[in-house]
Design a protein around this motif. Structure first.
Motif, short mmCIF file in Angstrom:
data_model
loop_
_atom_site.label_atom_id
_atom_site.label_comp_id
_atom_site.label_asym_id
_atom_site.label_seq_id
_atom_site.Cartn_x
_atom_site.Cartn_y
_atom_site.Cartn_z
N LEU A 28 0.44 -1.30 0.44
CA LEU A 28 0.18 -0.21 -0.03
C LEU A 28 1.11 1.17 0.18
CD1 LEU A 28 -2.95 -0.91 2.49
CD2 LEU A 28 -3.04 -0.56 -0.23
N VAL A 29 2.16 1.02 -0.18
CA VAL A 29 3.14 2.64 -0.24
C VAL A 29 2.84 3.48 -1.09
CG1 VAL A 29 5.55 3.21 0.24
CG2 VAL A 29 5.39 0.94 0.87
N ALA A 30 2.22 2.33 -2.58
CA ALA A 30 2.44 3.95 -3.38
C ALA A 30 1.17 4.48 -3.55
CB ALA A 30 2.11 3.04 -4.50
N THR A 31 0.44 3.58 -3.22
CA THR A 31 -1.76 3.86 -2.95
C THR A 31 -1.52 5.49 -1.80
OG1 THR A 31 -2.30 1.93 -3.55
CG2 THR A 31 -3.50 3.59 -1.91
N LEU A 32 -0.84 5.21 -0.48
CA LEU A 32 -0.39 6.05 -0.13
C LEU A 32 0.45 7.24 0.76
CD1 LEU A 32 -1.15 3.93 4.01
CD2 LEU A 32 -2.79 5.13 2.02
N SER A 33 1.25 7.33 -1.14
CA SER A 33 2.09 7.76 -1.17
C SER A 33 1.16 9.00 -2.44
CB SER A 33 2.91 7.44 -1.71
OG SER A 33 4.06 6.58 -0.77
N SER A 34 -0.05 8.39 -2.73
CA SER A 34 -0.53 9.37 -4.33
C SER A 34 -1.37 10.32 -3.73
CB SER A 34 -1.20 7.74 -5.47
OG SER A 34 -2.03 7.97 -3.73
N GLU A 35 -1.30 11.03 -4.37
CA GLU A 35 -2.04 12.49 -4.19
C GLU A 35 -3.06 12.55 -3.36
OE1 GLU A 35 -3.89 16.18 -6.59
OE2 GLU A 35 -2.74 14.62 -7.81
N GLY A 36 -4.35 11.75 -2.67
CA GLY A 36 -5.01 11.57 -2.45
C GLY A 36 -6.19 13.07 -2.44
N PRO A 37 -6.26 13.34 -1.26
CA PRO A 37 -5.94 13.15 -0.03
C PRO A 37 -6.35 12.55 1.05
CG PRO A 37 -7.77 15.19 -0.09
CD PRO A 37 -7.25 14.71 -1.99
N PHE A 38 -5.96 11.84 1.86
CA PHE A 38 -6.58 11.06 3.07
C PHE A 38 -6.38 11.70 4.23
CE2 PHE A 38 -4.26 8.93 -0.23
CZ PHE A 38 -4.76 8.46 -1.51
N THR A 39 -7.33 10.93 4.85
CA THR A 39 -7.38 11.35 6.47
C THR A 39 -6.85 9.61 6.61
OG1 THR A 39 -9.13 12.91 6.73
CG2 THR A 39 -8.69 11.33 8.50
N VAL A 40 -5.92 9.16 7.88
CA VAL A 40 -5.89 8.08 8.28
C VAL A 40 -5.95 7.73 9.39
CG1 VAL A 40 -3.53 6.17 7.81
CG2 VAL A 40 -3.87 7.97 6.52
N PHE A 41 -6.69 6.71 10.15
CA PHE A 41 -6.98 6.93 11.93
C PHE A 41 -5.72 5.33 11.51
CE2 PHE A 41 -11.02 8.57 10.02
CZ PHE A 41 -10.33 9.56 11.60
N ALA A 42 -4.57 5.75 12.29
CA ALA A 42 -3.11 4.89 12.49
C ALA A 42 -2.96 4.51 14.06
CB ALA A 42 -1.95 5.85 12.36
N PRO A 43 -3.52 3.42 13.26
CA PRO A 43 -2.84 2.83 15.20
C PRO A 43 -1.11 2.44 15.12
CG PRO A 43 -4.03 1.38 13.15
CD PRO A 43 -3.65 2.35 12.18
N THR A 44 -0.84 2.86 16.87
CA THR A 44 0.71 3.11 17.32
C THR A 44 0.92 2.11 17.59
OG1 THR A 44 -0.42 2.97 19.51
CG2 THR A 44 -0.34 5.52 17.96
N ASN A 45 1.80 1.58 17.82
CA ASN A 45 2.73 -0.13 17.99
C ASN A 45 1.65 -0.36 19.27
OD1 ASN A 45 4.76 0.41 15.62
ND2 ASN A 45 6.37 1.85 17.29
#
Length: 195
Positions: free
Chosen positions: A73-90
């Motif tokens: 998913l690196v390419a997808t999440l590096s694309s123009e977007g915009p995106f809102t990511v609810f990012a789980p921490t470690n």
């Protein structure tokens, strides 16, 4: 004859000095031009990185970054977007039952991992103020559709944004509005799950 030699010597020194002065000026101009080019490159580099770059630069998201790479998913999440990511921490990933993360990172689990990760992504850029405003304007709950296709219900609890997933599990936003060039990241304390 000596006088002519002396005058010739002074003339030669004058020509050399003038020539050196021009060379120094040309060299100085070249250095100034090179410095300007370097500054332009540095300014381009200093721009805010994309979502993947921001996550990769934060020690709290190493598990997430590994998962994004494993799911391609690196390419997808590096694309123009915009995106809102609810990012789980470690720490959020660490709450999962033992062996879950290792299992998700295996090549044969790529489809499941992709579904879980894209369930944490919403198309569009929604900073904390906009999220809270939407919750307040919708009787305390606001449902968003994720890139995965499922929905997450957003609400407020003790002044913090709470996510409720399709299974009734909840996560709290612990750090909001981490800026990225192609959207925004909100760190959450628990991994939310699609159905």
């Amino acid at each position: 004859m000596n006088l002519i030699k002396i005058i010739s010597a002074f003339a030669l020194v004058g020509v050399i000095s003038t020539s050196c002065g021009q060379t120094k000026k040309e060299a100085s101009d070249a250095v100034d031009e090179a410095s300007t080019e370097v500054m332009e490159v540095v300014q381009e580099t200093v721009e805010t990185p994309n979502i993947v770059g921001v996550a990769a630069g934060n020690e709290n998201f190493t598990t997430l970054v590994a998962a994004v790479k494993a799911a391609d998913l690196v390419a997808t999440l590096s694309s123009e977007g915009p995106f809102t990511v609810f990012a789980p921490t470690n720490d959020a990933f660490a709450k999962l039952p033992e062996g879950t993360v290792d299992g998700l990172l295996k090549p044969e689990s790529k489809e499941t991992l992709t579904a879980v990760l894209t369930y944490h992504v919403v198309a569009g850029k929604f900073e904390a103020a906009a999220v809270i405003d939407a919750i307040n304007k919708n009787n305390g709950k606001f449902t968003v559709t994720t890139v995965q296709g499922g929905t997450i219900t957003l609400s407020l609890k003790d002044g913090k944004v709470l996510l409720t997933d399709a299974k009734g599990g909840t996560a709290t936003v612990v750090m909001a509005d981490v800026a990225a060039s192609n959207g925004v990241i909100h760190a959450i304390d628990t991994v939310v799950m699609p159905q």
